[in-house]
Write an enzyme that holds these catalytic residues in place. Structure first.
Site, short mmCIF file in Angstrom:
data_model
loop_
_atom_site.label_atom_id
_atom_site.label_comp_id
_atom_site.label_asym_id
_atom_site.label_seq_id
_atom_site.Cartn_x
_atom_site.Cartn_y
_atom_site.Cartn_z
N HIS A 160 0.83 -1.20 0.00
CA HIS A 160 0.00 0.00 0.00
C HIS A 160 0.87 1.25 0.00
CE1 HIS A 160 -2.91 2.96 1.75
NE2 HIS A 160 -3.59 2.47 0.73
N HIS A 180 -4.42 6.59 -5.49
CA HIS A 180 -5.53 7.32 -4.85
C HIS A 180 -6.00 8.48 -5.73
CE1 HIS A 180 -3.78 5.50 -1.06
NE2 HIS A 180 -5.01 5.05 -1.11
N HIS A 189 -7.67 -1.29 -4.55
CA HIS A 189 -7.85 -1.80 -3.19
C HIS A 189 -8.58 -3.14 -3.18
CE1 HIS A 189 -6.78 2.41 -2.33
NE2 HIS A 189 -6.31 1.95 -1.20
N HIS A 310 -14.03 7.59 3.39
CA HIS A 310 -12.74 6.90 3.34
C HIS A 310 -11.61 7.69 3.98
CE1 HIS A 310 -8.81 6.14 1.41
NE2 HIS A 310 -9.05 4.95 1.91
N HIS A 314 -9.71 7.38 7.89
CA HIS A 314 -8.26 7.19 8.07
C HIS A 314 -7.75 8.18 9.12
CE1 HIS A 314 -6.57 4.16 5.39
NE2 HIS A 314 -7.51 4.47 4.52
N PHE A 331 -1.16 7.41 4.56
CA PHE A 331 -1.27 6.28 3.65
C PHE A 331 -0.05 5.37 3.69
CE2 PHE A 331 -4.56 8.78 1.08
CZ PHE A 331 -5.59 8.20 1.81
N HIS A 344 -11.31 -1.30 4.14
CA HIS A 344 -11.39 -1.41 2.68
C HIS A 344 -12.33 -2.49 2.21
CE1 HIS A 344 -9.20 1.81 0.97
NE2 HIS A 344 -8.47 1.81 2.07
#
Ligand code: C2O
Length: 574
Positions: A160, A180, A189, A310, A314, A331, A344
């Site tokens: 990732h 992204h 994902h 999303h 995070h 990330f 996810h």
């Protein structure tokens, strides 16, 4: 080679001068002097650091001739290019595998055999003790594998990191590959957690093993699921004030709204309705912008769900004590928290739900998207080449989601003030020019927009979604920015996503990597654009036949200081 390095050095020096200059401008009208100074000096250290690095491929290639657009070239990483990259806040990170993947044999993806059982992913707050024990065991084994083994937990997390920080260049291009903020978000994902799930299953010899999903869009699931508070599922780097029984804020923007459980849940549901239904009527609004190869193919336009919940979640989960809210909030480190895979998994489920809501018509038929190719290690540690077209239909991947009620489908927000009344109040407001010419977003911006079409029929509305386009968004200092868009709001300071006047929210995460690492990324357009669908909202606000509407941009979390916008307009999206 030497001369190339010199050209690069001069090139970077010029950028530094430019940056210092703009930061001086910045100093004049801001109280954030200390920050801006250290930003420039950090940048100098970082760049010099990179130039010292002999294995640094992108720097060597940097004065290559301008790359022509290659329409016949598919978007895929150059596996031999893995290099140092930068976190969202611009700090160097290194996530590459110990050996170049380009030296490994590669196999093409094959669908799992139809004789394989269908793995059923269940809501994380509803799984039983046996399941939790199994999952814990699998994660423990995964964490104990050597780093050389691609199935190792940290290696999984670093996949990732690689794809989110731009550690790979694109094949045949100097542009970085990042997954992204575009239409690659959902399929990439999906692939990542598909392989992760199969590795976990094989480590405990259980073909039925399925990831759970964090059902944060349902009232009972809007908490960090209990299973992530124990055993190998714990991550100590989380915001301790957000642990259960705290209900999640799906629209979190770094500050606590203190809504209380009941209000927070209803706001979350209304927000979900907006992100899944009224704000996501067209493919691009939900899936994100079409990102293609090379410099020309770059785009920055995440879909509704990617922006929030999303991104918001995070940030909400990650520790407020860490500089980038690691682990989950950045990330590069997000997938070190086991909750990543459940987060996810829910995002992946919502992709299916959105498809079902539109009758499962193929959303994107563009071969550039379908042929976009990535690489993952499977449960046998083989490196697999897989295309987006392989994962469009998850039933072929032998996993499914347990059916849950999508409560937000019935949470269509209501106007905060009856539309007849707000219309009277808004009539008294003076008209403003919609061309803002770099208006700073440090305070609320209100504009009155003329609507090119009124009295559209139901069919016309289905064919073309009316959208508000906020264009020329210029974030001069690389930073987190969030603003909301409202329509016909009388007082936007006291309302939020629970009100029908709320049309959408723009979230910019920091992206230091684009400034520093690469010629093609350097010349990349800095300005970005934000689109929000408003057809249904206008109906609910009784404004469908009005020739003008009021649009308000409201900065959130005190983050608009370095942001300007050129203007706001109405368009129609097919
Ligand atoms: Cu690739 Cu949730 O981030």
């Amino acid at each position: 080679m030497e001369s190339k390095r010199w050209v690069s050095l001069v090139f970077f020096a010029l950028i530094l001068v430019g940056l210092s200059y703009s930061s001086h401008l910045f100093l004049k009208d801001s109280d954030q002097q200390v920050q801006s100074i250290s930003f420039v000096s950090d940048l100098k250290t970082t760049i010099l650091g990179f130039l010292d690095e002999t294995s640094w491929v992108t720097i060597e290639d940097i004065d290559e001739e301008d790359i022509k657009p290659k329409h016949d070239v598919i978007l895929t990483p150059n596996l031999s290019s893995c290099h140092k990259s930068l976190s969202d806040a611009g700090r160097p990170v290194y996530c590459c595998p110990p050996k170049h993947e380009s030296l490994e044999p590669i196999i093409d993806f094959k669908f799992p055999d139809v004789s394989e059982p269908i793995k059923v992913r269940k809501p994380a707050h509803m799984v039983d003790a046996d399941y939790i024990a199994k999952y814990n065991k699998a994660i423990t084994i995964m964490k104990s594998l050597p780093y050389d083994d691609p199935r190792n937990f940290m290696r999984q997390a670093n996949i990732h990191c690689i794809y989110c920080t731009g550690a790979y260049n694109q094949q045949n291009s100097n542009s970085l590959l990042k997954i992204h903020r575009s239409w690659m978000f959902f399929p990439w994902h999906r692939m990542m957690i598909y392989f992760h799930e199969r590795i976990l299953g094989s480590l405990i010899g259980d073909e039925n093993f399925a990831l759970p999903f964090w059902n944060w869009d349902s009232p009972e699931g809007m908490f960090i699921p209990d299973m992530y508070l124990y055993g190998s599922m714990v991550d100590t780097q989380r915001d301790s004030s957000h642990l259960p029984p705290r209900v999640a804020d799906l629209y979190y923007d770094y500050h606590e709204r203190g809504l209380g459980t009941v209000n927070q849940i209803s706001t979350n549901l209304a927000f979900m309705y907006n992100q899944m239904v009224s704000g996501a009527k067209k493919t691009e609004l939900f899936m994100g912008c079409p990102y293609k190869t090379g410099k020309k193919g770059y785009c920055d336009g995440p879909g509704t769900i990617e922006l929030a919940p999303h991104n918001a979640l995070h940030t909400w989960v990650g520790s407020n004590l860490n500089p980038e809210r690691e682990d989950f909030g950045a990330f590069y480190s997000a997938a070190r928290d086991p909750i990543f895979y459940a987060h996810h998994s829910n995002i992946d489920r919502l992709w299916n739900v959105w498809n079902e809501l539109r009758g499962n018509k193929p959303a994107i038929e563009d071969p550039d998207w379908l042929d976009t190719t990535f690489y993952f290690h499977n449960e046998k540690s083989q490196l697999v080449r897989i295309k987006i077209r392989d994962v469009v239909d998850n039933s072929k991947l032998r996993y499914a989601y347990e059916n849950v009620e999508n409560v937000w489908l019935n949470a269509r927000p209501k106007p905060s003030i009856p539309p007849q009344i707000s219309r009277q109040i808004l009539k008294m407001r003076e008209s403003r020019n919609p061309f803002l010419d770099g208006r700073r977003l440090d305070t609320t911006i209100r504009v009155k927009l003329h609507r090119p079409k009124t009295h559209r029929s139901k069919i016309e509305k289905e064919q073309e979604e009316e959208i508000i386009v906020v264009y020329g968004i210029d974030i001069s200092k690389d930073m987190y920015v969030k603003f909301d868009v409202y329509v016909n709001a009388v007082d936007e300071s006291i309302i939020g996503p629970e009100s029908r006047e709320f049309a959408g929210t723009f979230v910019n995460m920091m992206k230091g990597v684009r400034i520093l690492l690469n010629k093609e990324d350097l010349v990349m357009k800095r300005k970005t654009i934000f689109k929000v669908g408003i057809t249904e909202l206008l109906e609910d606000l009784d404004a469908d036949d009005d020739e003008t509407i009021w649009v308000t941009l409201v900065p959130r979390g005190g983050t608009g200081i370095n942001t300007t916008v050129d203007g706001v307009r109405i368009e129609y999206l097919k």
